[in-house]
Design a protein around this motif. Structure first.
Motif, PDB file in Angstrom:
ATOM      1  N   ARG A   1      11.792   1.380  -6.344  1.00  0.00           N
ATOM      2  CA  ARG A   1      13.033   1.802  -7.009  1.00  0.00           C
ATOM      3  C   ARG A   1      13.119   3.316  -7.163  1.00  0.00           C
ATOM      4  NH1 ARG A   1      13.453  -0.634 -12.655  1.00  0.00           N
ATOM      5  NH2 ARG A   1      12.279  -2.421 -11.904  1.00  0.00           N
ATOM      6  N   HIS A   2      11.950   3.981  -7.061  1.00  0.00           N
ATOM      7  CA  HIS A   2      11.956   5.440  -7.147  1.00  0.00           C
ATOM      8  C   HIS A   2      12.017   6.086  -5.776  1.00  0.00           C
ATOM      9  CE1 HIS A   2      10.979   4.764 -11.309  1.00  0.00           C
ATOM     10  NE2 HIS A   2       9.921   4.069 -10.956  1.00  0.00           N
ATOM     11  N   GLU A   3      12.351   5.265  -4.766  1.00  0.00           N
ATOM     12  CA  GLU A   3      12.443   5.783  -3.391  1.00  0.00           C
ATOM     13  C   GLU A   3      11.095   6.238  -2.862  1.00  0.00           C
ATOM     14  OE1 GLU A   3      15.454   6.292  -1.215  1.00  0.00           O
ATOM     15  OE2 GLU A   3      15.890   4.618  -2.562  1.00  0.00           O
ATOM     16  N   ARG A   4      10.013   5.715  -3.453  1.00  0.00           N
ATOM     17  CA  ARG A   4       8.693   6.059  -2.920  1.00  0.00           C
ATOM     18  C   ARG A   4       8.345   5.099  -1.784  1.00  0.00           C
ATOM     19  NH1 ARG A   4       6.871   7.770  -8.610  1.00  0.00           N
ATOM     20  NH2 ARG A   4       6.782   5.552  -9.088  1.00  0.00           N
ATOM     21  N   ASP A   5       7.611   5.634  -0.787  1.00  0.00           N
ATOM     22  CA  ASP A   5       7.300   4.851   0.404  1.00  0.00           C
ATOM     23  C   ASP A   5       6.037   4.006   0.239  1.00  0.00           C
ATOM     24  OD1 ASP A   5       9.378   5.601   2.197  1.00  0.00           O
ATOM     25  OD2 ASP A   5       8.445   7.583   2.374  1.00  0.00           O
ATOM     26  N   PHE A   6       6.147   2.787   0.711  1.00  0.00           N
ATOM     27  CA  PHE A   6       5.017   1.856   0.740  1.00  0.00           C
ATOM     28  C   PHE A   6       5.058   1.088   2.056  1.00  0.00           C
ATOM     29  CE2 PHE A   6       5.852   2.652  -3.670  1.00  0.00           C
ATOM     30  CZ  PHE A   6       4.605   2.638  -4.287  1.00  0.00           C
ATOM     31  N   CYS A   7       3.976   0.396   2.355  1.00  0.00           N
ATOM     32  CA  CYS A   7       4.067  -0.569   3.446  1.00  0.00           C
ATOM     33  C   CYS A   7       3.451  -1.870   2.984  1.00  0.00           C
ATOM     34  CB  CYS A   7       3.341  -0.060   4.698  1.00  0.00           C
ATOM     35  SG  CYS A   7       1.561   0.029   4.527  1.00  0.00           S
ATOM     36  N   PHE A   8       3.847  -2.933   3.655  1.00  0.00           N
ATOM     37  CA  PHE A   8       3.143  -4.202   3.452  1.00  0.00           C
ATOM     38  C   PHE A   8       1.988  -4.162   4.450  1.00  0.00           C
ATOM     39  CE2 PHE A   8       1.802  -8.419   3.267  1.00  0.00           C
ATOM     40  CZ  PHE A   8       2.360  -9.033   2.164  1.00  0.00           C
ATOM     41  N   GLY A   9       0.767  -4.196   3.938  1.00  0.00           N
ATOM     42  CA  GLY A   9      -0.408  -3.895   4.761  1.00  0.00           C
ATOM     43  C   GLY A   9      -0.549  -4.702   6.044  1.00  0.00           C
ATOM     44  N   PRO A  10      -0.561  -3.998   7.198  1.00  0.00           N
ATOM     45  CA  PRO A  10      -0.893  -4.670   8.458  1.00  0.00           C
ATOM     46  C   PRO A  10      -2.409  -4.741   8.646  1.00  0.00           C
ATOM     47  CG  PRO A  10      -0.210  -2.394   8.892  1.00  0.00           C
ATOM     48  CD  PRO A  10      -0.147  -2.585   7.402  1.00  0.00           C
TER      49      PRO A  10
ATOM     50  N   MET B   1       4.473  -1.825  11.530  1.00  0.00           N
ATOM     51  CA  MET B   1       4.281  -1.678  10.090  1.00  0.00           C
ATOM     52  C   MET B   1       5.598  -1.859   9.350  1.00  0.00           C
ATOM     53  SD  MET B   1       3.091   1.547   7.861  1.00  0.00           S
ATOM     54  CE  MET B   1       1.484   1.877   8.508  1.00  0.00           C
ATOM     55  N   LEU B   2       5.582  -2.742   8.383  1.00  0.00           N
ATOM     56  CA  LEU B   2       6.779  -2.971   7.571  1.00  0.00           C
ATOM     57  C   LEU B   2       6.771  -1.957   6.432  1.00  0.00           C
ATOM     58  CD1 LEU B   2       9.264  -4.774   6.882  1.00  0.00           C
ATOM     59  CD2 LEU B   2       7.709  -6.154   5.490  1.00  0.00           C
ATOM     60  N   LYS B   3       7.681  -0.992   6.505  1.00  0.00           N
ATOM     61  CA  LYS B   3       7.751   0.051   5.489  1.00  0.00           C
ATOM     62  C   LYS B   3       8.768  -0.343   4.421  1.00  0.00           C
ATOM     63  CE  LYS B   3       6.198   3.736   8.542  1.00  0.00           C
ATOM     64  NZ  LYS B   3       6.509   4.908   9.343  1.00  0.00           N
ATOM     65  N   ILE B   4       8.413  -0.110   3.183  1.00  0.00           N
ATOM     66  CA  ILE B   4       9.311  -0.469   2.093  1.00  0.00           C
ATOM     67  C   ILE B   4       9.376   0.657   1.065  1.00  0.00           C
ATOM     68  CG2 ILE B   4       9.326  -3.011   2.160  1.00  0.00           C
ATOM     69  CD1 ILE B   4       6.772  -3.158   0.784  1.00  0.00           C
ATOM     70  N   LYS B   5      10.450   0.680   0.322  1.00  0.00           N
ATOM     71  CA  LYS B   5      10.611   1.700  -0.719  1.00  0.00           C
ATOM     72  C   LYS B   5      10.701   1.020  -2.073  1.00  0.00           C
ATOM     73  CE  LYS B   5      13.112   5.353   1.760  1.00  0.00           C
ATOM     74  NZ  LYS B   5      12.047   6.354   1.864  1.00  0.00           N
TER      75      LYS B   5
ATOM     76  N   THR C   1      -4.574   9.658   7.031  1.00  0.00           N
ATOM     77  CA  THR C   1      -5.207   9.383   8.333  1.00  0.00           C
ATOM     78  C   THR C   1      -4.236   9.611   9.482  1.00  0.00           C
ATOM     79  OG1 THR C   1      -4.569   7.051   8.265  1.00  0.00           O
ATOM     80  CG2 THR C   1      -6.738   7.615   7.368  1.00  0.00           C
ATOM     81  N   GLY C   2      -3.001   9.909   9.175  1.00  0.00           N
ATOM     82  CA  GLY C   2      -2.003  10.139  10.218  1.00  0.00           C
ATOM     83  C   GLY C   2      -1.368   8.859  10.724  1.00  0.00           C
ATOM     84  N   ARG C   3      -1.830   7.707  10.191  1.00  0.00           N
ATOM     85  CA  ARG C   3      -1.324   6.460  10.759  1.00  0.00           C
ATOM     86  C   ARG C   3       0.061   6.059  10.238  1.00  0.00           C
ATOM     87  NH1 ARG C   3      -5.296   1.570  11.876  1.00  0.00           N
ATOM     88  NH2 ARG C   3      -5.664   1.545   9.628  1.00  0.00           N
ATOM     89  N   TRP C   4       0.551   6.767   9.225  1.00  0.00           N
ATOM     90  CA  TRP C   4       1.903   6.456   8.746  1.00  0.00           C
ATOM     91  C   TRP C   4       2.900   6.647   9.889  1.00  0.00           C
ATOM     92  CZ3 TRP C   4       3.836   3.813   4.887  1.00  0.00           C
ATOM     93  CH2 TRP C   4       5.185   3.956   4.542  1.00  0.00           C
ATOM     94  N   GLU C   5       2.626   7.699  10.701  1.00  0.00           N
ATOM     95  CA  GLU C   5       3.495   7.969  11.853  1.00  0.00           C
ATOM     96  C   GLU C   5       3.065   7.141  13.068  1.00  0.00           C
ATOM     97  OE1 GLU C   5       5.836   9.844  10.962  1.00  0.00           O
ATOM     98  OE2 GLU C   5       4.895  10.678   9.171  1.00  0.00           O
TER      99      GLU C   5
ATOM    100  N   GLN D   1       0.832  -1.212   0.000  1.00  0.00           N
ATOM    101  CA  GLN D   1       0.000   0.000   0.000  1.00  0.00           C
ATOM    102  C   GLN D   1       0.864   1.259   0.000  1.00  0.00           C
ATOM    103  OE1 GLN D   1      -2.591  -0.166   3.407  1.00  0.00           O
ATOM    104  NE2 GLN D   1      -2.939  -2.363   3.215  1.00  0.00           N
ATOM    105  N   PRO D   2       0.451   2.273  -0.781  1.00  0.00           N
ATOM    106  CA  PRO D   2       1.223   3.517  -0.830  1.00  0.00           C
ATOM    107  C   PRO D   2       1.127   4.310   0.475  1.00  0.00           C
ATOM    108  CG  PRO D   2      -0.699   3.639  -2.269  1.00  0.00           C
ATOM    109  CD  PRO D   2      -0.687   2.261  -1.706  1.00  0.00           C
ATOM    110  N   ALA D   3       2.229   4.921   0.865  1.00  0.00           N
ATOM    111  CA  ALA D   3       2.291   5.682   2.121  1.00  0.00           C
ATOM    112  C   ALA D   3       1.282   6.826   2.151  1.00  0.00           C
ATOM    113  CB  ALA D   3       3.698   6.240   2.314  1.00  0.00           C
ATOM    114  N   GLU D   4       1.013   7.414   0.968  1.00  0.00           N
ATOM    115  CA  GLU D   4       0.164   8.614   0.944  1.00  0.00           C
ATOM    116  C   GLU D   4      -1.177   8.385   1.637  1.00  0.00           C
ATOM    117  OE1 GLU D   4       1.798   7.486  -1.777  1.00  0.00           O
ATOM    118  OE2 GLU D   4       3.322   9.071  -1.777  1.00  0.00           O
TER     119      GLU D   4
END
Ligand code: ATP
Ligand code: MG
Ligand code: MG
Ligand code: MG
Length: 566
Positions: A99-108, A93-97, A83-87, A75-78
Motif C-alpha cells: 500500500r506504500h508503493e514499496r516493491d516486493f516479489c512473491f519468492g521464485p 518473478m511476480l513483482k508486487i507493491k 545481488t542485481g537479480r531484481w533486474e 520478499q522485499p525488493a531491496e
C-alpha cells in the motif's frame, strides 16, 4: 479412513486441456483442481500424496543434518537489488507493491533471504557449516505453464541452502546432499538418474540434476552405461567429441537464420520489458566489455539497445553506427536453439554464444564457423541444448557409447560458491581472526512436480500405479455387499481396524456402489494393494488380494491379510 468420510471425486474422462498422461490422471482422480493458469488446488486426496512426499523429504533432510525453517514467501525488493537479480531474474518473478508503493516479489527462490539470515546470524567459523531448508510455496510466472503441477506457476519446493567456512566444507555437504537426494528418490520408489548439469540462472559452478526417467520428460539425458558419465544433453553436447560438435554446428548454422527468433523468449531471457518488435539480438565484445544489442525492426536495425552484459544491470540505447562499429560489420542473424535460462557470453568480437542463443554477423566472407565457436568456449557448460546427440555416439569420457533417455527434473543441487555471499557481504570470522566470505550451496526438490513425475512413471489404462511410499493409501478394502451382508460388513470392519492398529494406511470402501465402479475408482487413484471381501470367500475364511502393480488375483486367508500388504 472410510470412503464415506473422504471427499472422492473421480471423472471418467479427462478435461480436454490436459495433454500429458499425469495431468489427465491427476484431474480424473480428483487429486488436483485447476483454479487458473498454472494454479492448482490440492484436493484432500491429493494433499495426502503431497504430504507423503514432503515427509520423506523432511525425514531425509533432517537425517542429513539440515535444519528446517520457514521463510516468508513475500520478499522485499531491496534484497534482490543487492545481488542485481531484481533486474536480471526476468518476468518469471511476480513483482508486487504494497500500500506504500514499496516493491516486493512473491519468492521464485530464496537465496537472497537466506543469505540475509546467514550474514546476520552466522558470525564465526564455529557456527559453520550450517544447512537450512524449508518446504514452501514458490511462484514463478512461467512463460508457458503446462502439464498441470509439472510446470505450474505456484508450486511446492523444498529448498536448502548451506553456508561454509571453506570450499572443502561446501564439497563435503554437497556430497551429503547428493546422497540424501538419492535416498529420497529411492524411498519414493522412483526410477531416477543424477546427471551433471548446467548451472543456469542461479549461477556458480558445480551442479547436478536429479531426473525421474519418463518419456514425457522435457529434458534429454545422455549417459554411458559403462562408466558413471551422465549429463543433461545441454551439457553433454558441450563436452562432446569433435565430430559431434561439428554436427552440432551444422545444425546451429541452420537454426541461425533470420526470422526464427522467438521474441517472447528473448524478452523473457533478458528480463527486460521489451515489446514484440524485437527482431534480433547480438553480443559483441568491445575491449572486454560485452554489449548486448537488441535489434528492433525488420532486421534492418531501426533502433538498437545496448546492454552491458557484465551484471546485466544497466542498458542504454546505442546508435546504429555504434553497433556497426562494435561488430565491425552490419549486425546479422541470430537463432535460438532452446529455451534460454541465463546470459553467458563468450565473445571474440564477432563470435559469441549466450546460453541458448547463437548469433552471427553477416560480415562478408564470415559465417558462423561452428567449430571455432564451440572450441573457443571457455566454459563447456555454455553451449546450449543442441539436441543432436544420438545413441551410440562415443561418450565424452571415452569409456563407452552414449545412451539417451528423457527425464523430468525433480531435483537440482548447486555449488554456488560466493556468488550471493560476496554481493551481499555475508562474512564470518575465521580461525585466524580474519573476516572471510562464506562459501554457499543450494539444493532444490520440486515436491509437487514429484507427484506428477511418479504418475508419468507409473500408470496403465486403468489409472495411476503409485509406489507405496507416496500412494494416498497403502491398501483398500473393497467389500462386496457391505450394505447387504452382515458377515461381509463385520469382516470388513474387523479387518479395517486390524490394519489401522498395525499402522497401515487403509481405505475402506464403504460406499453403496457396484463392485465394478469401486474397483475402477481404487485402480484410478492408484492404491497399491486391494483386498476384496465377499460372502462366498468368507465362508472358507478367504478373501482376495490383488496388487495394483500387476499380477493375478490371489485367494488369501483372511487372517494373513495384514502381512500381505506390508
Ligand atoms: P525447469 O528446468 O524445469 O524450469 P528449474 O531448473 O528452473 O526447473 P530450479 O530452479 O532448479 O528449477 O528449482 C528446483 C526444482 O523446482 C526443480 O528441479 C523442479 O523440480 C522444481 N520446479 C522448478 N520450476 C517448477 C515449476 N514451474 N513447476 C513445478 N516445479 C518446478
Ligand atoms: Mg525453470
Ligand atoms: Mg532446469
Ligand atoms: Mg534446475
Amino acid at each position: 479412513m472410510r470412503t464415506s468420510q473422504l471427499y472422492l471425486s473421480t471423472l471418467k474422462e479427462a478435461p480436454a486441456e490436459a495433454e500429458l498422461i499425469s495431468h489427465k490422471l491427476m484431474l480424473r482422480a480428483g487429486i488436483i483442481k485447476r483454479l487458473g493458469s498454472g494454479l492448482y488446488t490440492w484436493m484432500p486426496l491429493g494433499l495426502r500424496i503431497l504430504r507423503k512426499v514432503e515427509n520423506i523429504v523432511r525425514e531425509e533432510m533432517n537425517r542429513s543434518g539440515a535444519q528446517e525453517l520457514l521463510m516468508p514467501a513475500v520478499q522485499p525488493a531491496e534484497l534482490w537489488q543487492e545481488t542485481g537479480r531484481w533486474e536480471v531474474f526476468g518476468p518469471q518473478m511476480l513483482k508486487i507493491k504494497d500500500r506504500h508503493e514499496r516493491d516486493f516479489c512473491f519468492g521464485p527462490t530464496h537465496e537472497e533471504v537466506i543469505t540475509d539470515i546467514a550474514r546476520t546470524e552466522l558470525r564465526s567459523y564455529k557456527q559453520l557449516p550450517m544447512n537450512f531448508y524449508q518446504i514452501q510455496t514458490k511462484f514463478r510466472d512461467e512463460i508457458r505453464p503446462r502439464f498441470g503441477v509439472m510446470r505450474a506457476r505456484e508450486f511446492m519446493m523444498k529448498d536448502a541452502y548451506s553456508f561454509h567456512a571453506n570450499f572443502e566444507s561446501l564439497e563435503a555437504t554437497y556430497a551429503v546432499m547428493h546422497q540424501t537426494y538419492s535416498a529420497i528418490f529411492s524411498r519414493l520408489g522412483l526410477k531416477f538418474r543424477a546427471v551433471a548439469a548446467d548451472t543456469g540462472a542461479i549461477g556458480g559452478s558445480g551442479s547436478h540434476e536429479f531426473h525421474v526417467l519418463a518419456d514425457a520428460g522435457e529434458d534429454l539425458l545422455a549417459y554411458c552405461p559403462d562408466s558413471d558419465y551422465a549429463a543433461n544433453v545441454e551439457l553433454a553436447e558441450a563436452l562432446a567429441p569433435d565430430h559431434l560438435r561439428a554436427r552440432a554446428l551444422e545444425e546451429m548454422h541452420e537454426v541461425a537464420t533470420p526470422g526464427k527468433i522467438a521474441c517472447e523468449d528473448v524478452a523473457e531471457f533478458l528480463g527486460l520489458p521489451l515489446d514484440k518488435t524485437v527482431k534480433a539480438i547480438a553480443v559483441v565484445n568491445d575491449a572486454n566489455v560485452f554489449h548486448l544489442l537488441l535489434l528492433r525492426g525488420d532486421h534492418n536495425l531501426n533502433e538498437v539497445k545496448t546492454n552491458k552484459v557484465e551484471g546485466l544491470a544497466t542498458f542504454r540505447f546505442a546508435t546504429e553506427a555504434e553497433v556497426e562499429a562494435a561488430l565491425g560489420c552490419r549486425p546479422g542473424y541470430i537463432g535460438p536453439v532452446g529455451i534460454p535460462e541465463t546470459v553467458r557470453v563468450v565473445a571474440d568480437r564477432t563470435v559469441f554464444a549466450m546460453s541458448d542463443f547463437v548469433c552471427g554477423a553477416n560480415k562478408p566472407g564470415y559465417h558462423l564457423k561452428g567449430v571455432n565457436f564451440l572450441r573457443d568456449l571457455p566454459d563447456p557448460a555454455v553451449v546450449a541444448d543442441i539436441r543432436n546427440v544420438v545413441a551410440g555416439d562415443p561418450s565424452p569420457d571415452g569409456k563407452g557409447k552414449l545412451e539417451l533417455c528423457r527425464g523430468i527434473e525433480v531435483g537440482h543441487i548447486f555449488q554456488l560458491r560466493t556468488k550471493y555471499s560476496e554481493s551481499m557481504n555475508c562474512l564470518f570470522t575465521d580461525q585466524d581472526g580474519q573476516q572471510k566470505v562464506m562459501e554457499m550451496g543450494c539444493y532444490g526438490i520440486g515436491v509437487s512436480r514429484v507427484v506428477a513425475a511418479a504418475i508419468e512413471q507409473g500408470h496403465d489404462d486403468k489409472g495411476i500405479k503409485f509406489p507405496s511410499a507416496l500412494a494416498p493409501f497403502t491398501v483398500c478394502i473393497v467389500p462386496m455387499g457391505y450394505h447387504r451382508s452382515e458377515t461381509v460388513r463385520a469382516a470388513a470392519d474387523a479387518l479395517y481396524l486390524k490394519l489401522v492398529a498395525a499402522g497401515v494406511d487403509v481405505l475402506l470402501d464403504d460406499r453403496n456402489e457396484r463392485p465394478g465402479s469401486m474397483f475402477a475408482d481404487m485402480e484410478l487413484i492408484g492404491i497399491p494393494h486391494r483386498l476384496t471381501i465377499g460372502d462366498k470367500g468368507l465362508a472358507e475364511g478367504m478373501i482376495e488380494y490383488v496388487a495394483r502393480s500387476g499380477g493375478d488375483m490371489e485367494k488369501i486367508a483372511l487372517d494373513t491379510a495384514v502381512d500381505c500388504v506390508r
